[in-house]
Design a protein around this motif. Structure first.
Motif, mmCIF file in Angstrom:
data_model
loop_
_atom_site.group_PDB
_atom_site.id
_atom_site.type_symbol
_atom_site.label_atom_id
_atom_site.label_comp_id
_atom_site.label_asym_id
_atom_site.label_seq_id
_atom_site.Cartn_x
_atom_site.Cartn_y
_atom_site.Cartn_z
ATOM 1 N N TRP A 6 0.843 -1.188 0.000
ATOM 2 C CA TRP A 6 0.000 0.000 0.000
ATOM 3 C C TRP A 6 0.878 1.237 0.000
ATOM 4 C CZ3 TRP A 6 -5.026 -0.184 -0.910
ATOM 5 C CH2 TRP A 6 -5.750 1.008 -0.824
ATOM 6 N N GLY A 7 0.478 2.241 -0.776
ATOM 7 C CA GLY A 7 1.257 3.470 -0.875
ATOM 8 C C GLY A 7 0.516 4.674 -0.323
ATOM 9 N N PHE A 8 1.292 5.613 0.186
ATOM 10 C CA PHE A 8 0.775 6.873 0.719
ATOM 11 C C PHE A 8 1.556 8.008 0.072
ATOM 12 C CE2 PHE A 8 0.537 3.664 4.026
ATOM 13 C CZ PHE A 8 -0.770 3.762 4.466
ATOM 14 N N LYS A 9 0.885 9.074 -0.321
ATOM 15 C CA LYS A 9 1.555 10.292 -0.764
ATOM 16 C C LYS A 9 1.356 11.298 0.363
ATOM 17 C CE LYS A 9 1.757 11.695 -5.010
ATOM 18 N NZ LYS A 9 3.160 11.855 -5.338
ATOM 19 N N ILE A 10 2.477 11.769 0.918
ATOM 20 C CA ILE A 10 2.438 12.670 2.060
ATOM 21 C C ILE A 10 2.920 14.036 1.585
ATOM 22 C CG2 ILE A 10 3.371 13.107 4.360
ATOM 23 C CD1 ILE A 10 3.551 9.640 3.180
ATOM 24 N N ILE A 11 2.124 15.067 1.825
ATOM 25 C CA ILE A 11 2.417 16.416 1.330
ATOM 26 C C ILE A 11 2.514 17.378 2.509
ATOM 27 C CG2 ILE A 11 1.579 18.305 -0.131
ATOM 28 C CD1 ILE A 11 -0.024 16.095 -1.689
ATOM 29 N N GLY A 12 3.525 18.236 2.451
ATOM 30 C CA GLY A 12 3.720 19.234 3.495
ATOM 31 C C GLY A 12 4.638 20.337 3.031
ATOM 32 N N LYS A 13 4.957 21.253 3.947
ATOM 33 C CA LYS A 13 5.753 22.432 3.595
ATOM 34 C C LYS A 13 7.248 22.252 3.812
ATOM 35 C CE LYS A 13 1.964 25.616 4.367
ATOM 36 N NZ LYS A 13 1.449 26.764 5.102
ATOM 37 N N ASP A 14 7.651 21.344 4.678
ATOM 38 C CA ASP A 14 9.072 21.171 4.999
ATOM 39 C C ASP A 14 9.525 19.773 4.592
ATOM 40 O OD1 ASP A 14 11.478 20.451 6.524
ATOM 41 O OD2 ASP A 14 11.161 22.357 7.571
ATOM 42 N N LYS A 15 10.390 19.716 3.597
ATOM 43 C CA LYS A 15 10.817 18.443 3.017
ATOM 44 C C LYS A 15 11.505 17.545 4.049
ATOM 45 C CE LYS A 15 12.906 16.911 -1.272
ATOM 46 N NZ LYS A 15 13.576 17.337 -2.495
ATOM 47 N N TYR A 45 6.289 13.282 -0.552
ATOM 48 C CA TYR A 45 7.043 12.039 -0.478
ATOM 49 C C TYR A 45 6.075 10.904 -0.759
ATOM 50 C CZ TYR A 45 11.580 13.409 1.375
ATOM 51 O OH TYR A 45 12.845 13.917 1.508
ATOM 52 N N ASN A 46 6.591 9.851 -1.352
ATOM 53 C CA ASN A 46 5.829 8.625 -1.571
ATOM 54 C C ASN A 46 6.377 7.582 -0.603
ATOM 55 O OD1 ASN A 46 4.400 9.628 -3.966
ATOM 56 N ND2 ASN A 46 6.432 9.639 -4.848
ATOM 57 N N ALA A 47 5.502 6.992 0.175
ATOM 58 C CA ALA A 47 5.902 5.951 1.117
ATOM 59 C C ALA A 47 5.024 4.734 0.872
ATOM 60 C CB ALA A 47 5.735 6.434 2.558
ATOM 61 N N SER A 48 5.631 3.555 0.919
ATOM 62 C CA SER A 48 4.838 2.343 0.743
ATOM 63 C C SER A 48 5.353 1.254 1.676
ATOM 64 C CB SER A 48 4.869 1.864 -0.706
ATOM 65 O OG SER A 48 6.172 1.488 -1.073
ATOM 66 N N CYS A 49 4.447 0.360 2.015
ATOM 67 C CA CYS A 49 4.790 -0.757 2.887
ATOM 68 C C CYS A 49 3.771 -1.864 2.676
ATOM 69 C CB CYS A 49 4.808 -0.325 4.350
ATOM 70 S SG CYS A 49 3.199 0.216 4.962
ATOM 71 N N ARG A 50 4.042 -3.000 3.238
ATOM 72 C CA ARG A 50 3.108 -4.123 3.193
ATOM 73 C C ARG A 50 2.202 -4.009 4.418
ATOM 74 N NH1 ARG A 50 2.568 -7.798 -0.226
ATOM 75 N NH2 ARG A 50 1.739 -9.862 0.204
#
Length: 89
Positions: A19-28, A60-65
């Motif tokens: 499963w993937g998550f796209k996380i968006i914010g102001k500070d990288k 950032y794109n984060a994914s895990c099982r």
């Protein structure tokens, strides 16, 4: 009109699954730290995504099982509730 989450629920996904998550914010840098914090010891992949045209937002794109819908939802909520995250997709 059905929301994305409603369509997912109807799809009857099988677990465990990637499963993937796209996380968006102001500070990288803070976003990268958020992913490490939320994922903890869980094995995951993380890659820098896009930066907005003005440079104000980063992703950032984060994914895990994930083992279950509950685990998927728990991770999503942890990202969503974090003060350094603006949006999770």
């Amino acid at each position: 009109m059905e929301t994305f989450n409603e369509k997912i629920e109807k799809a009857e996904l099988e677990y465990p699954r990637q499963w993937g998550f796209k996380i968006i914010g102001k500070d990288k840098e803070k976003l990268a730290a958020v992913i490490k914090e939320v994922m903890g010891e869980k094995e995951h992949l993380c890659s820098a995504g896009n930066t907005s045209r003005t440079g104000k937002y980063h992703s950032y794109n984060a994914s895990c099982r994930v083992q279950s819908k509950e685990e998927r939802d728990r991770l999503f909520k942890a990202f969503q509730d974090h003060e350094d995250v603006e949006i999770v997709i």
